[in-house]
Design a protein around this motif. Structure first.
Motif, PDB file in Angstrom:
ATOM      1  N   LEU A  45      54.827  22.473  10.929  1.00  0.00           N
ATOM      2  CA  LEU A  45      55.760  22.309   9.813  1.00  0.00           C
ATOM      3  C   LEU A  45      57.097  21.723  10.275  1.00  0.00           C
ATOM      4  CD1 LEU A  45      55.298  25.634   7.793  1.00  0.00           C
ATOM      5  CD2 LEU A  45      54.337  23.387   7.270  1.00  0.00           C
ATOM      6  N   ALA A  46      57.678  20.868   9.433  1.00  0.00           N
ATOM      7  CA  ALA A  46      59.035  20.381   9.678  1.00  0.00           C
ATOM      8  C   ALA A  46      60.006  21.529   9.473  1.00  0.00           C
ATOM      9  CB  ALA A  46      59.364  19.229   8.730  1.00  0.00           C
ATOM     10  N   ARG A  47      61.219  21.370   9.997  1.00  0.00           N
ATOM     11  CA  ARG A  47      62.176  22.483   9.991  1.00  0.00           C
ATOM     12  C   ARG A  47      62.464  22.994   8.586  1.00  0.00           C
ATOM     13  NH1 ARG A  47      67.194  20.674  13.487  1.00  0.00           N
ATOM     14  NH2 ARG A  47      67.227  19.088  11.866  1.00  0.00           N
ATOM     15  N   GLU A  83      65.074  20.543  17.844  1.00  0.00           N
ATOM     16  CA  GLU A  83      63.792  20.781  17.173  1.00  0.00           C
ATOM     17  C   GLU A  83      63.322  22.225  17.318  1.00  0.00           C
ATOM     18  OE1 GLU A  83      62.363  18.620  15.106  1.00  0.00           O
ATOM     19  OE2 GLU A  83      64.180  17.468  15.540  1.00  0.00           O
ATOM     20  N   ASP A  84      64.127  23.082  17.931  1.00  0.00           N
ATOM     21  CA  ASP A  84      63.725  24.473  18.157  1.00  0.00           C
ATOM     22  C   ASP A  84      64.189  25.371  17.012  1.00  0.00           C
ATOM     23  OD1 ASP A  84      62.635  23.745  20.581  1.00  0.00           O
ATOM     24  OD2 ASP A  84      64.417  24.304  21.729  1.00  0.00           O
ATOM     25  N   ALA A 106      76.607  21.747  17.489  1.00  0.00           N
ATOM     26  CA  ALA A 106      76.299  21.882  16.063  1.00  0.00           C
ATOM     27  C   ALA A 106      74.823  22.217  15.912  1.00  0.00           C
ATOM     28  CB  ALA A 106      76.625  20.594  15.317  1.00  0.00           C
ATOM     29  N   HIS A 107      74.522  23.022  14.909  1.00  0.00           N
ATOM     30  CA  HIS A 107      73.128  23.360  14.631  1.00  0.00           C
ATOM     31  C   HIS A 107      72.945  23.429  13.118  1.00  0.00           C
ATOM     32  CE1 HIS A 107      75.261  27.243  14.813  1.00  0.00           C
ATOM     33  NE2 HIS A 107      74.414  27.625  13.871  1.00  0.00           N
ATOM     34  N   ASP A 108      71.712  23.575  12.693  1.00  0.00           N
ATOM     35  CA  ASP A 108      71.401  23.590  11.263  1.00  0.00           C
ATOM     36  C   ASP A 108      70.844  24.942  10.847  1.00  0.00           C
ATOM     37  OD1 ASP A 108      71.920  20.764  10.528  1.00  0.00           O
ATOM     38  OD2 ASP A 108      70.356  20.390  12.012  1.00  0.00           O
ATOM     39  N   ASP A 152      69.070  41.517  14.152  1.00  0.00           N
ATOM     40  CA  ASP A 152      68.377  41.334  12.878  1.00  0.00           C
ATOM     41  C   ASP A 152      68.710  39.991  12.243  1.00  0.00           C
ATOM     42  OD1 ASP A 152      71.041  42.005  12.383  1.00  0.00           O
ATOM     43  OD2 ASP A 152      70.562  42.965  10.464  1.00  0.00           O
ATOM     44  N   LYS A 153      69.342  39.097  13.022  1.00  0.00           N
ATOM     45  CA  LYS A 153      69.820  37.834  12.455  1.00  0.00           C
ATOM     46  C   LYS A 153      69.198  36.647  13.184  1.00  0.00           C
ATOM     47  CE  LYS A 153      74.290  39.761  11.050  1.00  0.00           C
ATOM     48  NZ  LYS A 153      73.984  41.153  11.397  1.00  0.00           N
ATOM     49  N   ALA A 154      68.713  35.692  12.419  1.00  0.00           N
ATOM     50  CA  ALA A 154      68.199  34.458  13.004  1.00  0.00           C
ATOM     51  C   ALA A 154      69.305  33.775  13.796  1.00  0.00           C
ATOM     52  CB  ALA A 154      67.691  33.523  11.906  1.00  0.00           C
ATOM     53  N   GLY A 155      68.959  33.284  14.981  1.00  0.00           N
ATOM     54  CA  GLY A 155      69.957  32.633  15.809  1.00  0.00           C
ATOM     55  C   GLY A 155      70.918  33.586  16.490  1.00  0.00           C
TER      56      GLY A 155
END
Length: 198
Positions: A45-47, A83-84, A106-108, A152-155
């Motif tokens: 899957l794409a991000r 891409e990670d 920077a990140h998304d 408990d948090k993404a990233g």
């Protein structure tokens, strides 16, 4: 609209205090309903698709028990560096490593949302925010992880936490999306579904 007897009862399928806060601040009444759902996803899957896939996957777990006049809201937030996909860290050491990768770059952040109505209607969407971090020292990162335990948090971070105040230099997109719910889009879609009215 708001006074119609057909307005669905909102169900928030999330244990996130940030999502609860944001829905409450929208002035919405809702019930919390929780169940364990596998959060793995197909690697091809794409991000942006990952967040939408996970939100829809979570909603599907509630579908069999939804009454006709209920509407469940599910969401999933992911942090992407290049891409990670950076998921929730398993321990403090991994949280530190994630933040060492994010600092100075920077990140998304993508949040996928699924609105599933008991009558079978479903809306799935996602929102993207680009987050810029200033360079951080190892001491700053370790302090944050030790004091705030962002496991408990993404990233491994929450934009509303201490690290958001000292590290985030710029946002391109919705701040609330980084908190875990693109409330402007949620409101817009709920209006279309006749679930809210002012």
């Amino acid at each position: 609209m708001a006074d119609s007897p057909t307005v669905p009862r909102l169900i928030l399928a999330s244990n996130s205090p940030r999502r609860r806060q944001l829905l409450s601040e929208l002035g919405l009444s809702y019930e919390i309903r929780l169940r364990e759902v596998d959060e793995s996803f197909p690697p091809h899957l794409a991000r942006a698709e990952v967040a939408e896939y996970l939100a829809a996957h979570k909603a599907a777990a509630y579908a069999p028990d939804l009454a006709p006049q209920e509407l469940v809201i599910t969401a999933d937030t992911i942090v992407c560096l290049d891409e990670d996909v950076l998921n929730k860290p398993t321990d403090e050491a991994e949280a530190v490593q994630m933040l060492l990768r994010l600092q100075g770059r920077a990140h998304d952040v993508y949040t996928g949302v699924c609105l599933l109505h008991g009558d079978g209607r479903q809306v799935v969407f996602s929102d993207q925010t680009r987050v810029h971090f200033r360079p951080l020292t190892v001491a700053e990162i370790e302090h944050y992880v030790r004091q705030y335990r962002p496991l408990d948090k993404a990233g491994a971070y929450g934009a509303q936490d201490w690290i958001g105040m000292v590290a985030v230099t710029r946002l391109e997109g919705s701040y609330f999306n980084v908190m875990g719910l693109p409330v402007h889009r949620v409101w817009e879609e709920l209006v279309k579904l006749g679930a809210v009215g002012v």
